[in-house]
Every structure is written in C-alpha cells, then in structure tokens.
Scaffold this active site. Structure first.
Site, PDB file in Angstrom:
ATOM      1  N   LYS A 127       0.848  -1.195   0.000  1.00 53.02           N
ATOM      2  CA  LYS A 127       0.000   0.000   0.000  1.00 53.02           C
ATOM      3  C   LYS A 127       0.875   1.234   0.000  1.00 53.02           C
ATOM      4  O   LYS A 127       1.986   1.215   0.525  1.00 53.02           O
ATOM      5  CB  LYS A 127      -0.910   0.020   1.244  1.00 53.02           C
ATOM      6  CG  LYS A 127      -2.145   0.856   1.088  1.00 53.02           C
ATOM      7  CD  LYS A 127      -3.230   0.106   0.350  1.00 53.02           C
ATOM      8  CE  LYS A 127      -4.537   0.847   0.302  1.00 53.02           C
ATOM      9  NZ  LYS A 127      -5.638  -0.048  -0.066  1.00 53.02           N
TER      10      LYS A 127
HETATM   11  N1  GLU Z   1      -7.372   0.097  -3.163  1.00 47.53           N
HETATM   12  C1  GLU Z   1      -8.152  -1.079  -3.421  1.00 47.53           C
HETATM   13  C2  GLU Z   1      -8.183  -1.972  -2.193  1.00 47.53           C
HETATM   14  O1  GLU Z   1      -8.017  -1.510  -1.088  1.00 47.53           O
HETATM   15  C3  GLU Z   1      -7.714  -1.808  -4.676  1.00 47.53           C
HETATM   16  C4  GLU Z   1      -6.299  -2.290  -4.692  1.00 47.53           C
HETATM   17  C5  GLU Z   1      -5.840  -2.818  -6.036  1.00 47.53           C
HETATM   18  O2  GLU Z   1      -6.635  -2.869  -6.968  1.00 47.53           O
HETATM   19  O3  GLU Z   1      -4.665  -3.192  -6.115  1.00 47.53           O
HETATM   20  O4  GLU Z   1      -8.467  -3.129  -2.270  1.00 47.53           O
END
Ligand code: GLU
Length: 437
Positions: A127
């Site tokens: 993240k």
């Molecule tokens: N931000 C989204 C999540 O928390 C998607 C992450 C992604 O598609 O890699 O799942």
C-alpha cells in the site's frame, strides 16, 4: 476499556491520527494484528511463521518537493509499504489523504496480503499513501506530486515487484501519470506497472465498478444467511466515493431499497428507498446531494444506526466502534471500506448476532479486477466486459463460500474465518518456498 469515553466523531472521515491512544481505534495496524492474533491462534500457526507473516517486508518513506501553482515550494511526505510477497508481487492502492500515517499504510498493506490470499489471486500485499488534501490541490499540483512520488519509488515498483492501484483520493488519471512516469524512465510503455488505468491505456473493462459490483454480489450471497434476499432488502451506505456510490447503484438495480446514503458532509434518507441510479448521476454532475428531491437529511453518526437490513460502511477506518456498535440495527454489515469496524465493535456485533462480512472479502472485487487488468496488460489481449464481470462473480461467490465454510468448521466469525483462510494460504506458500538464508 469500556470505562474510557470515546470522543465524538465530527464526520465520517475522522481517522485514528486525531484520536487519543488507548481506546479501540488507537492504531489500524493494532486493529489488524488483534484479528491476526486470534486467527493465528485458531490455526495453531507456528510461532516462527507468525513472526515472518506479521512483519512488513519493507517500509519506504519519501519526500516529495513540489513547486506549487503560486510559485512557492511545498514538501509532501509519501509512503510505500510492501507487506508480503510470498504469493506474488506486492499489490495495493495509493491513498492521497491528509490523515495518512505510516501506521495506517502498514495496516492497509497487510490487509492487501490477506485480501489477495482470500480471493486466491497470485499477489502479495502492499500500500502507498501521500499526506495531502487532494481537494485543495490543482490538477497540475496533483500531477507533479504523483510524478515525483512515482520517481521516488521507481526502483521498488514494477509488474513483477509491486503493482499500485487507486485508493481514496486517487483515480484512473493518477494511474495514467504513474504509468507514464515509470514508462518514460524505462524508455518503453509498461502498462502493467499499475492497475486501475483509463480504458484506453491498458485499463480493464469493469475495473471502475469492480469494488461496488463485488459488494453487491456479497450482499446477494450473504442475505440468505439472515433469511433475506437482496431484492427487497433495505440498505444503508456510508460514503459516496467510487466504492459506496457504485455499490448503492448496483444494489438498487438488483431490486434492493437503498434507504440512506452519505458523503463527508452528511447523509440523505428516504424510508421508501432512493433512486440510486438517478442519485449517482446527480452526484457526478453536482458533487453534492443538494438539490436531490424527496429526501430528508440525516447525520453521519445517525446514518450508521438507522433501522435497515444491510449496512455498507464505505468511507474510512474505525467508523463502527465500541460506542456505536450497540446501536447498530442492521442484520448484515458488508464492509466496503478497509478497516471500518474495530475489534471492540466486532465483539459487540457478534454478540448481537450481526453478520459482518469483512473488508478483506467484501471489498476484494477491486483488486480482483486489478488482477484481471494486470493479466490482460501482460497478454496484450483485452476481454469483453461480460467476461470480466462473470469471472469476478465466480471469484466473489467462491470466496464467500470458502470463508463461510471456514467459519462453520471452526465456529468463528466471518472476519476471523477470512483471516484464517488468508493466513493459512500465505503460511503454506511461505513454508513450501522455505526461508532463503
Ligand atoms: N485500493 C483497493 C483496495 O483496497 C484496490 C487495490 C488494487 O486494486 O490493487 O483493495
């Protein structure tokens, strides 16, 4: 714990960084770990593996100096946490928000590890976050922040290393800038370095709707557990960003009565159900609920406690807490946000018999279609939307069944079952790979 009074929540986006320590929302990473510990114990996880799995692989902090539109220099702070790569490249969004903290990004990265494992896609967890207020920045400033942040983490990301995606405050345009910056340095176009891109630049059909569609599917699968059907259920949605608004529209189109929704400024309510399709169109045009006819106003705190069948918190972390959990009337909670429910709230909700479908299962539709996008980019061959949606439906339904089976087998909540499923898959693959020394 119960004697400690919780502060009032002024709005749905209040995050842990403004809350005092020592209550149920002190740290998103602690909230994650409290569930991890229970799940690890139930699995009888080897103590050595426990140490491996809880520790992020790498945490990076970067400084992002930018010339603002008025000519002065501002320095922003960005993070990228790679939590685990046992099952594949790191995967997870990038958040632009003024309340971003390293602790939060670390928790979000770990949730991505378990989430990808729950839906059984070949990614680890990561993240990113930049501390900034996107609403107060111009398009040019946002582009410069995005490009400089990308340049700072350039060596750490890549189709086989770590693949970012949108999250709160970022969107397909942000992903296009990341793709372009990375590609300029690579001297060739690398679409698969990031997912959630615009359709014409290697994006996948169905990606924008994927998290909302996945939530609708989970509502449909979970409803019978409480003797309901999605059609006819009364639904409340907190948060009207990409996740909440599309979940509301899809539930409405599946025949549910979306009786209340909210954004950062508060909510609107109609006991007979809102026309969520018209509401999303109105909101896209005006960026506010103001002017939408036939509704009453409702505050964000009251919205969570409305009498309804299914509650979809799709705003931010720590919204359902020890203080308000006793007043929740929903029979089912389907988590659109990451970490919207604290551990203390979970205990209360379990006692009340509320079915909580956890974030790492319920909102996994987004990363699932991100996986499809990465596959399509690497193949250079793009699927029809129906194909994307059918494959998404298969994975969401199978994952709901897998988690439910685990919950029944061990007599645990769906939350702990989802952690157990995710952790057991990552633990297994870590063992098979062995530790390189
Ligand atoms: N931000 C989204 C999540 O928390 C998607 C992450 C992604 O598609 O890699 O799942």
């Amino acid at each position: 714990m119960d004697q400690v009074a919780e502060p009032e929540l002024p709005d749905s986006r209040l995050t842990t960084s403004t809350l005092p320590q020592g209550i149920d929302s002190a740290s998103p990473f602690d909230e994650m770990m409290s569930r991890f510990d229970v799940a690890a114990q139930r699995l009888g996880l080897d103590p050595g593996l426990y140490k491996v799995l809880r520790e992020p692989v790498r945490e990076t902090k970067v400084s992002i100096p930018i010339v603002m539109d008025d000519g002065h220099i501002e320095v922003f702070v960005g993070y990228r946490v790679l939590h685990n790569i046992a099952r594949g490249p790191g995967k997870g969004g990038i958040r632009f928000d003024k309340n971003v903290t390293l602790d939060e990004v670390r928790a979000l990265a770990a949730w991505m590890t378990w989430k990808c494992a729950v839906v059984n896609i070949p990614f680890g967890g990561a993240k990113g976050g930049v501390i900034c207020d996107p609403a107060s920045l111009s398009r040019g400033e946002l582009e410069r922040i995005t490009r400089r942040y990308t340049a700072e983490i350039m060596d750490l990301i890549g189709p086989e290393k770590d693949v970012p995606a949108p999250d709160m405050g970022t969107n397909p345009q942000t992903m296009a800038w990341i793709m372009d910056t990375y590609s300029m340095h690579a001297r060739h176009t690398v679409t698969s370095v990031v997912t959630g891109k615009p359709l014409t630049l290697g994006g996948s059909r169905g990606r924008i709707e994927a998290t909302g569609r996945g939530l609708m599917l989970i509502c449909r699968e979970a409803a019978p557990v409480k003797g309901l059907t999605l059609a006819g259920s009364r639904i409340v949605v907190q948060g009207f960003g990409n996740v909440g608004s599309i979940a509301a529209r899809m539930c409405h189109e599946a025949g549910a009565h979306v009786i209340a929704v909210s954004d950062i400024n508060g909510g609107i309510f109609n006991s007979k159900g809102l026309d969520a399709t018209a509401l999303v169109a109105h909101y896209e045009k005006h960026r506010t609920f103001e002017g939408f006819q036939g509704v009453e106003r409702v505050g964000n705190a009251d919205l969570l406690e409305l009498d309804c069948d299914i509650l979809i918190p799709a705003a931010n972390e720590n919204q359902i807490r020890g203080r308000n959990a006793p007043n929740i009337k929903a029979k089912i909670i389907v988590e659109g946000a990451n970490g919207p429910t604290t551990q203390r709230a979970d205990e209360i909700l379990n006692q009340k018999g509320v079915l909580v479908v956890p974030d790492i299962l319920a909102n996994a539709g987004g990363v699932t279609v991100s996986y499809f996008e990465w596959v399509q980019d690497r193949a250079g061959f793009f699927w029809r939307e129906q194909e994307v949606n059918e494959r998404l439906e298969d994975i969401m339904c199978q994952s709901f069944r897998d988690v439910s089976t685990m919950a029944e087998k061990y007599g645990v909540s769906h939350r702990i079952a989802a952690y157990m499923l995710g952790i057991s898959r990552v633990a297994h693959d870590t063992m098979v790979r062995g530790l390189y020394a």
